[in-house]
Design an enzyme around this catalytic site. Structure first.
Site, PDB file in Angstrom:
ATOM      1  CB  SER A  18      -0.892   0.046   1.245  1.00 43.63           C
ATOM      2  OG  SER A  18      -1.750  -1.062   1.273  1.00 43.63           O
ATOM      3  NE  ARG A  41       1.682   4.693   9.541  1.00 37.75           N
ATOM      4  CZ  ARG A  41       1.551   3.402   9.179  1.00 37.75           C
ATOM      5  NH1 ARG A  41       0.403   2.781   9.337  1.00 37.75           N
ATOM      6  NH2 ARG A  41       2.575   2.739   8.703  1.00 37.75           N
ATOM      7  CG  HIS A  44      -2.043   2.961   4.856  1.00 36.03           C
ATOM      8  ND1 HIS A  44      -2.322   2.493   6.121  1.00 36.03           N
ATOM      9  CD2 HIS A  44      -1.842   1.853   4.104  1.00 36.03           C
ATOM     10  CE1 HIS A  44      -2.280   1.180   6.125  1.00 36.03           C
ATOM     11  NE2 HIS A  44      -1.989   0.764   4.921  1.00 36.03           N
TER      12      HIS A  44
END
Lengths: 213, 213
Positions: A18, A41, A44
């Protein structure tokens, strides 16, 4: 590169795959090194690349926050979802504690008596304990506004406020207030944000300190 | 209408003001009555109107889910953030229970031994208890894929799967698989979703049943 399987069943493999996709899709943007892991993040967690454009940081925020985390500070969160989402092993390794007071008996009673949000009362309670040096506000603009007021009054002096309340009433304004307050911040401009975004930002800082990534 | 104050301090006022803004911004779209509160609550949670376009529902899903909730079913969630976010007073009023097994000792050991996600092992465990009639998958595509497999094998027969895993590896594909599985679903197409989205959908159903809104 070989095409990956339909569904990757290895949890660490899924995360690194990812992050590779995100890095590739972000490669046209210049994101300063110290913010890269935070922004990635958040994306994500949301699958929303707009966050790369809405992210803003006070120049000293990351350094001050890492310093506080390495000194085993307390962290206050405005929702129990944030408490549930933050990496417990990372907190433990650093000796940090994470608390949320919105279900605290005292706080619930106080909010009801005054007809104000439990979020405000939770901030008021956390402000009495100077071990709270990092605040993560993912839901309640009222909590963020109260925090800015307490800072202006000299009652709290956080090393970092992650200001990411989401919503349509007061969220954007509360984050603008944070930006102008003098408090070291990481924030998401406008209406977007939320508990998962706050968790992503704090986890990114924690993972850097414990070298998980 | 008088201009509202800079920050509305009354929690119920904040929510109704937000819902009014969302309704206004959605007024050009035709959202079927039975899905309106679900879609609005997802947007309330994310401040992202794209969700109105990414939302899909199996025609029987809302009715079956409400029926299961009124029969005090168990609900399984794939993250502890979902457990933290769902309205506890609503669950209590309906006599429903909400569980997540990803931190369950048995599940953690099993996942480590097999090198697969704790999410898959959590689903396997929930599948052994037929009181689990609703599943909320906000994080792990692998959990959703496993659930579809168990359904195809005749081992689980959920009344509703809220399929909203977020991410870049397998999320979109797992939701497509749910859509084609025959399971009653509410889902978000593509990469977007997450724990807060799953919470919003389930809370919307719960609030309708207890007439909170």
């Amino acid at each position: 590169m070989e095409k990956s399987n339909y569904v990757n069943l290895n949890p660490l493999g899924i995360e690194s795959d990812s992050m590779e996709i995100i890095s590739r899709e972000l490669s046209h943007l210049h994101i300063p090194e110290q913010y890269a892991s935070i922004v990635k993040r958040v994306i994500h967690t949301t699958a929303d690349f707009e966050y790369a454009h809405l992210f803003e940081a006070h120049p000293n925020a990351v350094e001050l926050a890492k310093n506080a985390l390495q000194q085993s500070c307390r962290i206050y969160a405005d929702t129990s979802m944030i408490v549930a989402g933050v990496s417990k092993p990372s907190l433990k390794k650093l000796g940090c504690e994470l608390h949320c007071f919105v279900h605290d008996e005292e706080v619930v009673a106080e909010a009801k008596a005054q007809g104000i949000t439990r979020s405000i009362c939770g901030i008021n309670k956390a402000a009495q304990d100077e071990r709270f040096r990092i605040f993560v506000i993912g839901n309640a603009p009222t909590a963020l506004v109260r925090l800015c007021e307490l800072y202006a009054e000299g009652i709290v002096k956080p090393d970092l406020v992650i200001g990411v309340p989401v919503g349509f009433v007061g969220a954007a304004e509360s984050k603008q207030m944070l930006k102008e307050s003098g408090i070291p911040y990481l924030l998401i401009r406008g209406r977007k944000g939320g508990s998962t975004v706050g968790v992503a930002m704090l986890n990114a800082l924690l993972y850097e300190l414990i070298k998980r990534n």
